[in-house]
Design a protein around this motif. Structure first.
Motif, PDB file in Angstrom:
ATOM      1  N   ALA A  16      -5.535   1.258   2.622  1.00  0.00           N
ATOM      2  CA  ALA A  16      -6.319   1.654   1.448  1.00  0.00           C
ATOM      3  C   ALA A  16      -6.896   3.060   1.578  1.00  0.00           C
ATOM      4  CB  ALA A  16      -7.439   0.653   1.206  1.00  0.00           C
ATOM      5  N   ASP A  17      -6.955   3.582   2.803  1.00  0.00           N
ATOM      6  CA  ASP A  17      -7.518   4.915   3.024  1.00  0.00           C
ATOM      7  C   ASP A  17      -6.464   6.016   2.986  1.00  0.00           C
ATOM      8  OD1 ASP A  17     -10.064   3.947   3.299  1.00  0.00           O
ATOM      9  OD2 ASP A  17      -9.953   3.771   5.481  1.00  0.00           O
ATOM     10  N   TRP A  18      -5.200   5.654   2.728  1.00  0.00           N
ATOM     11  CA  TRP A  18      -4.128   6.630   2.844  1.00  0.00           C
ATOM     12  C   TRP A  18      -3.295   6.711   1.572  1.00  0.00           C
ATOM     13  CZ3 TRP A  18      -3.314   9.644   7.227  1.00  0.00           C
ATOM     14  CH2 TRP A  18      -4.044   9.273   8.367  1.00  0.00           C
ATOM     15  N   ALA A  19      -2.748   7.894   1.329  1.00  0.00           N
ATOM     16  CA  ALA A  19      -1.701   8.086   0.334  1.00  0.00           C
ATOM     17  C   ALA A  19      -0.484   8.642   1.061  1.00  0.00           C
ATOM     18  CB  ALA A  19      -2.142   9.055  -0.765  1.00  0.00           C
ATOM     19  N   THR A  68      -8.065   8.231  -5.767  1.00  0.00           N
ATOM     20  CA  THR A  68      -9.192   7.996  -6.682  1.00  0.00           C
ATOM     21  C   THR A  68      -8.770   7.192  -7.900  1.00  0.00           C
ATOM     22  OG1 THR A  68     -10.244  10.059  -5.983  1.00  0.00           O
ATOM     23  CG2 THR A  68     -10.952   9.118  -8.094  1.00  0.00           C
ATOM     24  N   THR A  69      -7.597   7.526  -8.457  1.00  0.00           N
ATOM     25  CA  THR A  69      -7.138   6.878  -9.685  1.00  0.00           C
ATOM     26  C   THR A  69      -6.300   5.636  -9.429  1.00  0.00           C
ATOM     27  OG1 THR A  69      -5.124   8.237  -9.765  1.00  0.00           O
ATOM     28  CG2 THR A  69      -7.108   9.110 -10.842  1.00  0.00           C
ATOM     29  N   ASP A  70      -5.846   5.473  -8.170  1.00  0.00           N
ATOM     30  CA  ASP A  70      -4.920   4.396  -7.806  1.00  0.00           C
ATOM     31  C   ASP A  70      -3.642   4.468  -8.645  1.00  0.00           C
ATOM     32  OD1 ASP A  70      -4.195   2.232  -6.200  1.00  0.00           O
ATOM     33  OD2 ASP A  70      -4.766   0.782  -7.746  1.00  0.00           O
ATOM     34  N   ARG A  71      -3.168   5.683  -8.877  1.00  0.00           N
ATOM     35  CA  ARG A  71      -1.940   5.880  -9.650  1.00  0.00           C
ATOM     36  C   ARG A  71      -0.998   6.799  -8.889  1.00  0.00           C
ATOM     37  NH1 ARG A  71      -3.117   7.860 -15.588  1.00  0.00           N
ATOM     38  NH2 ARG A  71      -0.830   7.750 -15.550  1.00  0.00           N
ATOM     39  N   ALA A  72       0.300   6.464  -8.915  1.00  0.00           N
ATOM     40  CA  ALA A  72       1.324   7.324  -8.327  1.00  0.00           C
ATOM     41  C   ALA A  72       1.659   8.451  -9.296  1.00  0.00           C
ATOM     42  CB  ALA A  72       2.576   6.512  -8.004  1.00  0.00           C
ATOM     43  N   VAL A  99       3.806  11.231  -4.949  1.00  0.00           N
ATOM     44  CA  VAL A  99       2.521  10.996  -4.282  1.00  0.00           C
ATOM     45  C   VAL A  99       2.028   9.618  -4.717  1.00  0.00           C
ATOM     46  CG1 VAL A  99       0.188  11.828  -3.921  1.00  0.00           C
ATOM     47  CG2 VAL A  99       2.041  13.465  -4.304  1.00  0.00           C
ATOM     48  N   GLN A 100       1.760   8.744  -3.738  1.00  0.00           N
ATOM     49  CA  GLN A 100       1.498   7.342  -4.064  1.00  0.00           C
ATOM     50  C   GLN A 100       0.456   6.761  -3.116  1.00  0.00           C
ATOM     51  OE1 GLN A 100       5.060   4.924  -3.760  1.00  0.00           O
ATOM     52  NE2 GLN A 100       4.305   3.490  -5.289  1.00  0.00           N
ATOM     53  N   PRO A 101      -0.530   6.025  -3.643  1.00  0.00           N
ATOM     54  CA  PRO A 101      -1.455   5.313  -2.751  1.00  0.00           C
ATOM     55  C   PRO A 101      -0.674   4.324  -1.884  1.00  0.00           C
ATOM     56  CG  PRO A 101      -2.292   5.354  -4.999  1.00  0.00           C
ATOM     57  CD  PRO A 101      -0.879   5.840  -5.063  1.00  0.00           C
TER      58      PRO A 101
END
Length: 400
Positions: A16-19, A68-72, A99-101
């Protein structure tokens, strides 16, 4: 993200802390290829890179936004001549980055960790036992894909997991998986609707480690294994002499085999464990074994076949191979004397020379390296070195 599977195992403990940022496509001159990956922590810490430093800061910003947005998001980077991209690549190329959570890949993380743990040394040297592909839909797609999924070497295409995937896309996906490269697969809707593009699948693949078979268990073999292993090769050292083919003498080899070289190569070929990525290096200096294994290796269509020896040894060896029935066009692919013309003398230096030649030959489409190969030069393999005396005069001396 398969490129950094070792980092996933060792450092990414709280997804959860990484993208994750992955290069999806490239055009023109760019420093990294599709599949290149960078992890970004919400505190700004990064693992890996996507360029020579041109776009990393912008990728970090995009990754923090994604967390922040939880969006790729797909982010494009182009050259500096008015392509419309905000961030330029000084090399003049263009690349697209997904770029993806990392949380959005939670379903495949246990499988990735399991594969990394099964690979040699916990994947710390980059080699994998299993070929693997990661399939995920790119942002904006309406492809009927429940979520990202993994395909392991030998698996059938998991159509049961993508029940709504059109037949054409299923075939294209299967072809992409077989290719073993990172690519995108377009998915089109039904003909009655005008075949609209529903989106694209990113198929990111990592093949099992290429093999380096070293025949002749001497100091050069030990040095070659020591350098080849961190580069991701699956290294085997084989010799008929049990006193030399030992783990103590060759601690960096994955496998050590006491067997006739040609018998070993025949068995590996029959079992399907050699392919067009395999490199064979013969270091034995014994024609009783060298000729047979070279003849067999040169007939297998391998990535590289090289043999150590002086020009005199090489000339005699080539004559014997032709006399034994090896076609001249196959003999032409033999790299002997082995290595690039670096002036190497010690076993570690020779190992650098040999690996440099293997990389140069296998990485270039025309199979010809830019640097000089010893087989294409004349004169002594080990040229007499020079030094400048205290009086400023260049002198020549012999090692013997």
């Amino acid at each position: 993200m398969l490129e950094r599977i070792n980092d996933l195992l060792a450092q990414v403990t709280v997804p959860a802390d990484w993208a994750v940022a992955t290069v999806v496509s490239v055009t023109g001159s760019v420093p990294r290829e599709p599949g290149s990956t960078m992890f970004v922590h919400r505190d700004g810490t990064t693992i890996g890179s996507l360029s020579g430093g041109c776009v990393e800061a912008a990728v970090v910003d995009a990754a923090l936004t994604a967390l922040t947005t939880d969006r790729a998001e797909l982010v494009g980077f182009g050259d500096a001549d008015g392509t419309g991209f905000d961030v330029a690549l000084t090399c003049g190329g263009e690349l697209t980055v997904l770029v993806q959570p990392l949380n959005q890949l939670a379903g495949v993380l246990p499988g990735l960790r399991a594969i990394a743990e099964r690979s040699p040394d916990g994947a710390l040297d980059g080699a994998l036992d299993d070929a693997i592909s990661l399939v995920r839909a790119l942002p904006g797609s309406t492809v009927p894909l429940p979520g990202p999924f993994l395909v392991r070497d030998g698996d059938a295409l998991p159509t049961v997991r993508v029940p709504g995937l059109p037949e054409r896309a299923t075939g294209d996906l299967a072809a992409a998986l077989r290719s073993g490269v990172t690519t995108t697969v377009p998915v089109f809707g039904p003909p009655e609707a005008g075949c609209p593009e529903l989106g694209r699948l990113l198929v990111e693949s990592r093949r099992s480690a290429a093999r380096l078979l070293i025949y002749g268990a001497n100091d050069h073999a030990a040095a070659l294994a020591r350098l080849a292993r961190p580069l991701g090769w699956q290294v085997t050292v084989c010799d008929t002499r049990p006193v030399f083919a030992t783990a103590r003498r060759h601690p960096d080899a994955h496998d050590i085999v006491v067997q006739s070289p040609v018998d070993h190569l025949e068995a590996e070929a029959a079992a399907g464990r050699v392919d067009g990525r395999t490199a064979v290096v013969v270091l034995g200096h014994d024609p009783r074994f060298d000729l047979a294994v070279l003849d067999r290796a040169l007939r297998l269509g391998l990535a590289y076949v090289g043999a150590m020896g002086s020009r005199t040894t090489d000339g005699r060896r080539r004559q014997d191979l032709l006399a034994g029935g090896l076609p001249a066009h196959l003999l032409a692919s033999l790299h002997s004397p082995i290595g690039l013309d670096l002036g190497a003398r010690t076993p570690p230096e020779v190992a650098v020379s040999v690996l440099a030649e293997i990389i140069a030959v296998t990485r270039r489409p025309d199979r010809r390296p830019a640097a000089h190969q010893l087989r294409d030069t004349t004169g002594p393999v080990h040229a007499t070195p020079a030094f400048v005396s205290a009086a400023g005069r260049e002198d020549r001396f012999s090692w013997t």
